[in-house]
Enzyme design. Structure first.
Site, PDB file in Angstrom:
ATOM      1  N   ASP A 289       0.865  -1.169   0.000  1.00 41.37           N
ATOM      2  CA  ASP A 289       0.000   0.000   0.000  1.00 41.37           C
ATOM      3  C   ASP A 289       0.914   1.235   0.000  1.00 41.37           C
ATOM      4  O   ASP A 289       2.139   1.128   0.124  1.00 41.37           O
ATOM      5  CB  ASP A 289      -0.947  -0.031   1.219  1.00 41.37           C
ATOM      6  CG  ASP A 289      -2.156   0.869   1.003  1.00 41.37           C
ATOM      7  OD1 ASP A 289      -3.187   0.635   1.647  1.00 41.37           O
ATOM      8  OD2 ASP A 289      -2.069   1.783   0.151  1.00 41.37           O
TER       9      ASP A 289
HETATM   10  C1  GLC Z   1      -4.245   4.407  -0.266  1.00 36.13           C
HETATM   11  C2  GLC Z   1      -5.133   3.237   0.104  1.00 36.13           C
HETATM   12  C3  GLC Z   1      -5.205   2.160  -0.933  1.00 36.13           C
HETATM   13  C4  GLC Z   1      -5.035   2.767  -2.312  1.00 36.13           C
HETATM   14  C5  GLC Z   1      -3.627   3.323  -2.397  1.00 36.13           C
HETATM   15  C6  GLC Z   1      -3.366   4.000  -3.754  1.00 36.13           C
HETATM   16  O1  GLC Z   1      -3.570   4.855   0.865  1.00 36.13           O
HETATM   17  O2  GLC Z   1      -4.886   2.612   1.360  1.00 36.13           O
HETATM   18  O3  GLC Z   1      -6.467   1.501  -0.775  1.00 36.13           O
HETATM   19  O4  GLC Z   1      -5.239   1.786  -3.305  1.00 36.13           O
HETATM   20  O5  GLC Z   1      -3.334   4.250  -1.354  1.00 36.13           O
HETATM   21  O6  GLC Z   1      -4.179   5.112  -3.897  1.00 36.13           O
END
Ligand code: GLC
Length: 752
Positions: A289
């Site tokens: 993430d």
């Molecule tokens: C965010 C979220 C995740 C998302 C990623 C990219 O912090 O936790 O669900 O896909 O970053 O945007």
């Protein structure tokens, strides 16, 4: 002209409607692909290999958190494997740099959070789960894939399949609620919809099951907080929707921010390697993430970027989203022997496998076309999904509204386009939204009076008088209340208070005080506390955040053209102190049994129970609950056997047939979601008081009835026992076929 230009998409859409979307799951073991991977790997330098492991956010609203901005140089040097948050023609510009300037011409994979639609914004995932129609969700995902792929995107960070039992957690909106069985069904639907019949088709996009794993169990409902989940609960509750995504052929997974039993999920060998790779044989890749590899440092398991990178990569996180730790530390760690080159190679293989199977080497560029967006068919689908997602929580003869009645439309959400598209709306645009006010005005003209009454979050009552007067001058008041979709729901939106925000309930009380019939429409990204509403208004409809067709779907529902048939997939609490609250809980040694807990305990026996002294245990509205404009009756459950050997079921030699007849006893057609629950006692470990193991949403004409059948076999009855074996055990099995998790009389079966 326009129609002919849109003909390809129309045909595509029709083709899909006839089930052209098979399951893309054989992509992971193709010998030709493996040969291409090995050939390419042999040519790659260490830096080029590491380059494939790097992902940056490369567009609005965020530049790379890493401070690296010279994409042309980074891409030309083969230092980037993926970019996200960039769409449209710019995607092909950046792709051209990779395909024409980098030494080995390895294409980039472009990702984006396409969570509930791309330009055609569907209701939020929590709302879509309330349809209990995976086939409908699959169609919505397919539309999202067609639209996103025509804007440069071939990978979505979706489906979010975190089971969530705590309404304080803002991200409950992104998933399918509190149940693993329903969550798994929705997970499969999204993956099938996104990936279509084959990953390599130009309008297929790679799915990404997230956030692996257990993120929804964040302590205190506080986002990013730690989780404490036993292995049995992990396997019984939180893993099934992820395994369903893997079985449906999901190309990627995303590791979560949260720590799981003290081990961060983005550096957790047990979940990322033992389960995902060795048990499930997953052959796609895992992306972290956003900077979750960087967060290993504040979480305390790494004091340097190098240690964080090493722990994440060797645990099984193949691609580094935004931390830049792989780029900045891995080459040195390979050279000094701290990170084996074989680990780098395996991560590269997984990423190349997905890129090859997406057809990116043959077709690196996207056919950017706005014609694919917001077609009449996709808008109609968005309206249908919204209509199917609404949950009627109360109706005291006020709905459907009578034609000719004068309506006062009141509330801060009634005319708010941005609040209709919900959290994580990606490229969704409020200007595409039909608001409730616009749709109702179109239907009623001067018979409707609109008064905003208040803001979603304010202490000012300056608008109250106008709203009260509008109600007094009308026959019925429709009051649109709820959470705003930007700050109050989604990521980093945990709430410690689950009441309607601001002074909305105060306004509602003044409207109710006029004595006019009142219908409350609740627009929320989570369960809210609706105790006063449930006691004092005539109608309550949970509308969630219903997407671009919100107004049309709501007006059709208010006037009975659509009979609401949605059912809750999360328990609605009576008090925030009950959270986490969920239907499939264990019984404890001191169950309430038939004690009335709506009042304080009267004696020792009533007091010394697993209960509160100031609140009931049960939710206000339970999982699976929802009303209709008609009524349904259920015959007693019938079972094919009242006794059979657990061992026979365990080896797949026998199943139990469970059935009931459901009848529409009202005067209008309607949908009923018929739910199959089981429970077992006498087992080696405690088991939930009920568990969903089947459901069917059926449409019945007035007076019609339908014979409903389910089968119970190993898949439904096995559980992780005292020896951590996934088996069917002897014991007393109870079976319900009912309209919610709190209704129905069970039939018992002896498993010998
Ligand atoms: C965010 C979220 C995740 C998302 C990623 C990219 O912090 O936790 O669900 O896909 O970053 O945007």
């Amino acid at each position: 002209m326009l129609l002919s230009k849109r003909r390809p998409y129309l045909l595509l859409f029709i083709a899909f409607l006839f089930g052209a979307s098979a399951l893309a799951q054989d992509w992971a073991n193709r010998p030709s692909t493996e040969a291409r991977i090995e050939k390419l790997l042999k040519q790659m330098t260490l830096d080029e290999k590491i380059g494939q492991l790097n992902q940056y956010s490369a567009g609005s609203p965020t530049g790379p958190g890493t401070g690296r901005k010279n994409y042309a140089e980074m891409i030309a040097k083969g230092e980037v494997g993926s970019l996200f948050n960039v769409t449209g023609a710019q995607v092909n510009v950046l792709q051209k740099l990779a395909v024409e300037k980098s030494r080995l011409r390895i294409p980039l994979i472009f990702g984006l959070d396409v969570i509930h639609g791309y330009r055609t914004t569907f209701p939020t995932p929590l709302a879509m789960s309330a349809t209990w129609q995976p086939e409908l969700v699959e169609k919505a995902a397919r539309v999202a894939a067609v639209e996103a792929s025509h804007d440069g995107i071939r990978w979505t960070f979706s489906p979010m399949v975190d089971v969530s039992r705590d309404a304080r957690w803002g991200r409950i909106v992104e998933g399918a609620g509190e149940d693993p069985y329903l969550g798994a069904a929705m997970s499969r639907a999204y993956v099938r919809g996104y990936q279509g019949a084959s990953l390599s088709t130009a309008d297929s996009i790679a799915a990404c099951a997230k956030h692996y794993v257990g993120y929804g169990a964040a302590e205190a409902g506080r986002d990013y907080n730690t989780t404490e989940i036993s292995e049995r609960t992990l396997r019984q509750t939180y893993l099934p929707p992820f395994q369903a995504a893997r079985d449906a052929g999901a190309a990627t997974f995303m590791s979560a921010f949260s720590a799981l039993g003290g081990v961060p999920s983005s550096a957790n060998p047990f979940t990322l390697d033992t389960i995902l790779r060795k048990e499930w044989k997953f052959r796609g890749f895992v992306v972290s993430d956003w900077n979750s590899i960087g967060e290993l440092i504040p979480q305390g398991i790494a004091n340097t970027p190098a240690v964080a990178a090493r722990k994440a990569l060797t645990a099984g996180v193949d691609m580094d989203m935004e931390a830049n730790f792989y780029h900045s530390t891995l080459a040195g760690q390979v050279k000094n022997g701290q990170v084996p080159l074989s680990v780098i190679d395996e991560a590269v293989r997984r990423i190349l496998r997905v890129k090859i199977e997406l057809g990116l080497f043959e077709h690196p560029y996207s056919e950017i076309s706005q014609d694919a967006m917001l077609t009449p068919q996709s808008r109609e689908l968005a309206r249908t999904v919204a209509e199917k997602s609404f949950v009627l929580l109360k109706n005291q003869n006020v709905l459907p509204l009578k034609s000719g009645a004068k309506v006062a439309l009141i509330g801060p959400v009634a005319d708010s386009a941005i609040d209709m598209i919900g959290a994580w709306a990606g490229k969704g645009d409020p200007k595409d939204v039909v608001t409730l006010r616009a749709a109702l005005e179109r239907k009623l003209g001067p018979s409707m009076t609109y008064a905003q009454g208040t803001e979603i979050l304010t202490a000012s009552t300056s608008g109250f008088a106008e709203a009260v007067n509008a109600a007094k001058a009308s026959d019925v008041a429709v009051v649109a209340l709820g959470e705003n979709a930007v700050e109050m729901t989604g990521e980093a939106a945990s709430r410690s208070d689950l009441n309607l925000p601001g002074n909305q309930e105060q306004l509602l009380k003044e409207i109710v005080a006029t004595g006019k019939p009142v219908v409350v429409l609740v627009f929320s990204g989570r369960p809210l506390i609706l105790n006063w509403e449930a006691q004092n208004v005539q109608g309550i409809l949970e509308a969630w955040h219903p997407g671009v067709e919100a107004g049309n779907a709501l007006v059709r529902t208010l006037y009975g053209e659509n009979n609401p048939g949605g059912r809750l997939t999360t328990s609605f609490p009576r008090a925030v102190g009950q959270e986490p609250i969920y239907y499939n809980h264990f019984n404890t040694g001191r169950p309430l049994k038939d004690i009335d807990d709506s009042r304080p305990p009267k004696n020792h026996s009533e007091k010394f129970r697993s209960r509160y002294i100031d609140q009931q245990n049960s939710p206000l509205f339970p999982f699976g609950f929802g009303l209709s404009y008609t009524t349904f009756t259920y015959s007693p459950v019938k079972v094919s056997n009242t006794s059979l050997a657990a061992a026979d079921i365990n080896r797949g030699a026998s199943k139990i047939l469970v059935s009931a007849d459901v009848k529409n006893t009202g005067s209008v057609a309607g949908d009923e979601v018929i739910q199959l629950y089981v429970s077992q006692t006498g087992t080696s470990v405690v088991r939930p008081v009920r568990e969903l193991k089947g459901f069917q949403r059926v449409s019945l004409a007035p007076g019609a009835s339908k014979h409903i059948e389910f089968t119970l076999g190993r898949a439904e009855l096995a559980f992780w026992n005292i020896d951590m074996k996934d088996v069917v055990e002897p014991g007393t099995l109870s079976v319900w076929i009912s309209p919610s998790s709190a209704d129905g009389e069970p039939k018992t079966i002896e498993l010998k």
